[in-house]
Design an enzyme around this catalytic site. Structure first.
Site, PDB file in Angstrom:
ATOM      1  CG  HIS A 166      62.854  74.372 -19.741  1.00  0.00           C
ATOM      2  ND1 HIS A 166      61.870  75.295 -20.000  1.00  0.00           N
ATOM      3  CD2 HIS A 166      63.026  73.675 -20.881  1.00  0.00           C
ATOM      4  CE1 HIS A 166      61.457  75.160 -21.263  1.00  0.00           C
ATOM      5  NE2 HIS A 166      62.134  74.179 -21.812  1.00  0.00           N
ATOM      6  CB  CYS A 253      60.827  81.434 -19.632  1.00  0.00           C
ATOM      7  SG  CYS A 253      60.860  80.270 -18.287  1.00  0.00           S
TER       8      CYS A 253
HETATM    9  N1  GLY Z   1      54.639  76.929 -21.356  1.00  0.00           N
HETATM   10  C1  GLY Z   1      56.034  76.958 -21.442  1.00  0.00           C
HETATM   11  C2  GLY Z   1      56.537  75.771 -22.113  1.00  0.00           C
HETATM   12  O1  GLY Z   1      55.975  74.728 -21.916  1.00  0.00           O
HETATM   13  O2  GLY Z   1      57.452  75.785 -22.896  1.00  0.00           O
END
Ligand code: GLY
Length: 258
Positions: A166, A253
């Site tokens: 990300h 996150c």
């Molecule tokens: N494990 C976090 C993701 O891949 O979205």
């Protein structure tokens, strides 16, 4: 400066051991330790002056503690995303009720197929939003996001990702023009106007720190990043995220901050 009043988190589930991992970090998450670390994370957020809404664990979705991905919450509107990871796509329906506690229905927007978007790819810098074009966020998702944000007076621009999961895996804004950058983001032309703090390769994971009302939360075990953030004048809190790191999750996150 107090910018955020609210935070939403979701408890990790025991299925977290099956969370998606790109293999950068070794190991399988230990559920009990993940729970403890989640408690510590919430305690750190509370110290930053926000109220924390804690959603229950959802065993159907191993990665569902990473609530940043199924929604994007701004001061004007909420956007329910359309996660590009198939095993995570259903998480978007499970975040709606919590988002509805804070936003009226006419301010809740949606990214729809064929557009995909995950919140981890979106970085807010004032009224501008950088959005990473990644394996999870596609061109159509970015087009829809741009249209929605412009409706509310915001601007948006795309950042192409080559290496990381990300956008916020490798770049995070700490307000006051300060930006933590690692790897592929160090030389991105669009970030050169900020005060860039380059993260050494061996501490790349800690590019994912979060600014919450003038305090920066830093993951445990990254002394160079901790010092760099403290040298910028921020108060810091340290939280161990070792179990989330194993499945490529970090401090940002784990919450929606708004
Ligand atoms: N494990 C976090 C993701 O891949 O979205």
């Amino acid at each position: 400066m107090k910018k955020f009043n609210h935070v939403i988190v979701r408890r990790p589930c025991s299925a977290i051991k099956d969370g998606i991992s790109g293999g950068t970090y070794e190991g399988i998450p230990n559920y009990e330790l993940a729970l403890k670390q989640h408690n510590d994370y919430i305690a750190a957020l509370v110290q930053c002056g926000v109220d924390v809404t804690v959603l229950p664990a959802d065993e159907r979705y191993p990665d569902s503690c990473f609530v940043e991905d199924p929604a994007l919450l701004t001061r004007e509107c909420a956007i329910i995303t359309n996660p590009g990871a198939e095993s995570r796509n259903g998480e978007k329906e499970e975040i709606v009720e919590a988002v509805s506690r804070f936003y009226p229905e006419d301010k809740i927007e949606r990214i729809v197929a064929p557009g995909t978007l995950e919140g981890g790819d979106v970085m807010m810098v004032g009224d501008h939003f950088y959005v990473g074009r990644s394996a999870r966020t596609n061109e159509e998702g970015i087009r829809q996001l741009t249209e929605i944000l412009e409706k509310y007076g915001f601007t948006c621009s795309e950042v192409k990702l080559e290496e990381v999961l990300h956008l916020k895996t490798g770049v995070n804004y700490l307000e006051n023009n300060n930006m933590l950058v690692s790897g592929e983001f160090v030389t991105k032309p669009e970030f050169q106007k900020y005060n860039l703090v380059e993260i050494p390769e061996e501490e790349a994971y800690a590019a994912n720190c979060i600014w919450v009302n003038d305090t920066v939360i830093v993951p445990e075990g990254y002394p160079a990043v901790l010092k760099a953030v403290q040298d910028l004048g921020y108060k810091t809190l340290i939280v161990d995220t070792s179990e989330y790191r194993k499945i490529d999750g970090g401090l940002s996150c784990l919450s929606l901050r708004f």
